[in-house]
Design a protein around this motif. Sequence first.
Motif, PDB file in Angstrom:
ATOM      1  N   GLY A  61      -3.113   3.290  -6.562  1.00 20.28           N
ATOM      2  CA  GLY A  61      -3.396   4.260  -5.514  1.00 20.28           C
ATOM      3  C   GLY A  61      -2.392   4.256  -4.388  1.00 20.28           C
ATOM      4  O   GLY A  61      -2.455   5.110  -3.492  1.00 20.28           O
ATOM      5  N   GLY A  62      -1.438   3.323  -4.431  1.00 15.92           N
ATOM      6  CA  GLY A  62      -0.403   3.279  -3.396  1.00 15.92           C
ATOM      7  C   GLY A  62       0.573   4.428  -3.535  1.00 15.92           C
ATOM      8  O   GLY A  62       0.717   5.018  -4.611  1.00 15.92           O
TER       9      GLY A  62
ATOM     10  N   GLY B  57       5.067  10.141  -4.716  1.00 20.82           N
ATOM     11  CA  GLY B  57       4.560   9.535  -5.931  1.00 20.82           C
ATOM     12  C   GLY B  57       3.373   8.647  -5.646  1.00 20.82           C
ATOM     13  O   GLY B  57       3.288   8.029  -4.576  1.00 20.82           O
ATOM     14  N   VAL B  58       2.441   8.573  -6.589  1.00 19.12           N
ATOM     15  CA  VAL B  58       1.243   7.743  -6.446  1.00 19.12           C
ATOM     16  C   VAL B  58       1.150   6.810  -7.644  1.00 19.12           C
ATOM     17  O   VAL B  58       1.284   7.243  -8.798  1.00 19.12           O
ATOM     18  CB  VAL B  58      -0.034   8.604  -6.360  1.00 19.12           C
ATOM     19  N   ALA B  59       0.909   5.541  -7.382  1.00 21.18           N
ATOM     20  CA  ALA B  59       0.764   4.559  -8.454  1.00 21.18           C
ATOM     21  C   ALA B  59      -0.622   4.679  -9.089  1.00 21.18           C
ATOM     22  O   ALA B  59      -1.617   4.732  -8.371  1.00 21.18           O
ATOM     23  CB  ALA B  59       0.971   3.152  -7.914  1.00 21.18           C
ATOM     24  N   PRO B  60      -0.700   4.748 -10.424  1.00 21.75           N
ATOM     25  CA  PRO B  60      -2.022   4.862 -11.063  1.00 21.75           C
ATOM     26  C   PRO B  60      -2.818   3.559 -10.965  1.00 21.75           C
ATOM     27  O   PRO B  60      -2.283   2.517 -10.682  1.00 21.75           O
ATOM     28  CB  PRO B  60      -1.640   5.165 -12.521  1.00 21.75           C
TER      29      PRO B  60
ATOM     30  N   ARG C 275       7.919  10.428 -12.723  1.00 20.42           N
ATOM     31  CA  ARG C 275       6.973  10.317 -13.845  1.00 20.42           C
ATOM     32  C   ARG C 275       7.455   9.299 -14.870  1.00 20.42           C
ATOM     33  O   ARG C 275       6.660   8.518 -15.410  1.00 20.42           O
ATOM     34  CB  ARG C 275       6.768  11.686 -14.484  1.00 20.42           C
ATOM     35  N   ASP C 276       8.756   9.286 -15.144  1.00 20.96           N
ATOM     36  CA  ASP C 276       9.303   8.326 -16.098  1.00 20.96           C
ATOM     37  C   ASP C 276       9.091   6.887 -15.632  1.00 20.96           C
ATOM     38  O   ASP C 276       8.961   5.970 -16.457  1.00 20.96           O
ATOM     39  CB  ASP C 276      10.796   8.575 -16.313  1.00 20.96           C
ATOM     40  N   ALA C 277       9.052   6.686 -14.322  1.00 20.68           N
ATOM     41  CA  ALA C 277       8.851   5.344 -13.761  1.00 20.68           C
ATOM     42  C   ALA C 277       7.379   4.964 -13.665  1.00 20.68           C
ATOM     43  O   ALA C 277       7.053   3.848 -13.264  1.00 20.68           O
ATOM     44  CB  ALA C 277       9.495   5.253 -12.382  1.00 20.68           C
ATOM     45  N   GLY C 278       6.502   5.890 -14.041  1.00 16.44           N
ATOM     46  CA  GLY C 278       5.073   5.586 -14.026  1.00 16.44           C
ATOM     47  C   GLY C 278       4.343   6.016 -12.781  1.00 16.44           C
ATOM     48  O   GLY C 278       3.206   5.590 -12.547  1.00 16.44           O
ATOM     49  N   LEU C 279       4.958   6.869 -11.975  1.00 14.12           N
ATOM     50  CA  LEU C 279       4.322   7.372 -10.761  1.00 14.12           C
ATOM     51  C   LEU C 279       3.833   8.797 -10.983  1.00 14.12           C
ATOM     52  O   LEU C 279       4.552   9.630 -11.554  1.00 14.12           O
ATOM     53  CB  LEU C 279       5.307   7.365  -9.588  1.00 14.12           C
TER      54      LEU C 279
ATOM     55  N   ASP D  21       0.811  -1.216   0.000  1.00 13.44           N
ATOM     56  CA  ASP D  21       0.000   0.000   0.000  1.00 13.44           C
ATOM     57  C   ASP D  21       0.843   1.264   0.000  1.00 13.44           C
ATOM     58  O   ASP D  21       0.463   2.270  -0.618  1.00 13.44           O
ATOM     59  CB  ASP D  21      -0.922   0.005   1.223  1.00 13.44           C
ATOM     60  N   HIS D  22       1.974   1.237   0.693  1.00 13.01           N
ATOM     61  CA  HIS D  22       2.817   2.435   0.792  1.00 13.01           C
ATOM     62  C   HIS D  22       4.276   2.030   0.893  1.00 13.01           C
ATOM     63  O   HIS D  22       4.612   1.008   1.510  1.00 13.01           O
ATOM     64  CB  HIS D  22       2.443   3.267   2.030  1.00 13.01           C
TER      65      HIS D  22
END
Length: 226
Positions: free
Chosen positions: A133-134, A223-226, A173-177, A105-106
């Motif tokens: 959402g993590g 950062g937040v995971a989509p 952002r490049d890592a997808g966060l 989760d985090h």
Amino acid sequence: MSAREEFDSWAAEGRDKGMEDRHWHTAKHVLARMPVEAGETVVDLGTGSGYALRALRETADIGRGYGLDGAPEMARNAASYTDDDAIGFLVGDFDALPVADNSVDHVFSMEAFYYARDPLHTLEEIRRILRPGGTFYCAVNYYEENEASHAWQDNIAIEMTRWNRAEYREAFRDAGLHVAEQDTIADREIDIPPAETFPTEDWETRAAMVDRYRTWGTLLTVGVAP
């Protein structure tokens, strides 16, 4: 010297507790911002003495906490500081996190991320293990805008990554966060002596010490995971 060897020696000398004392001034504010709910799973990268997970168990009642460190002695010490079965400590590499996909989760990291050999890949690994959402709360004192930190590389054998604020955002952002927040957290607790006592062993002027602790402090990127 490898990171493992460097921090194993720190652990053997008891310096893990010293790091905990120094980092807690700002780490506690980072932990208080994390949207952690009871029962959730948290990974602490570069766990050191494990203080962050112990705090989150007390304040947020996390369900599971995993502290990862590259130094076996650090992980061994951290395990000895708690008898809580909900907290475990792992020895592992930031480039290959020993955690399942979409299972966390985090993620929290205080004063450790810049030791990653390939920081962008580490961010990709964090993205991999986070559930949708993590969050990843990344806190560092060693960064470009904090000029007082630049000399730290001279005192440690491990190669460190010194990004600026924009580079942190771009890499996330490049890592997808998604970058949800970026802020600096001042250290309001460290004692700054009066001007007439300077220069000291560590500081030429009081202004320089104020700049380091009150102006720049700790850089937090979320950062937040989509």
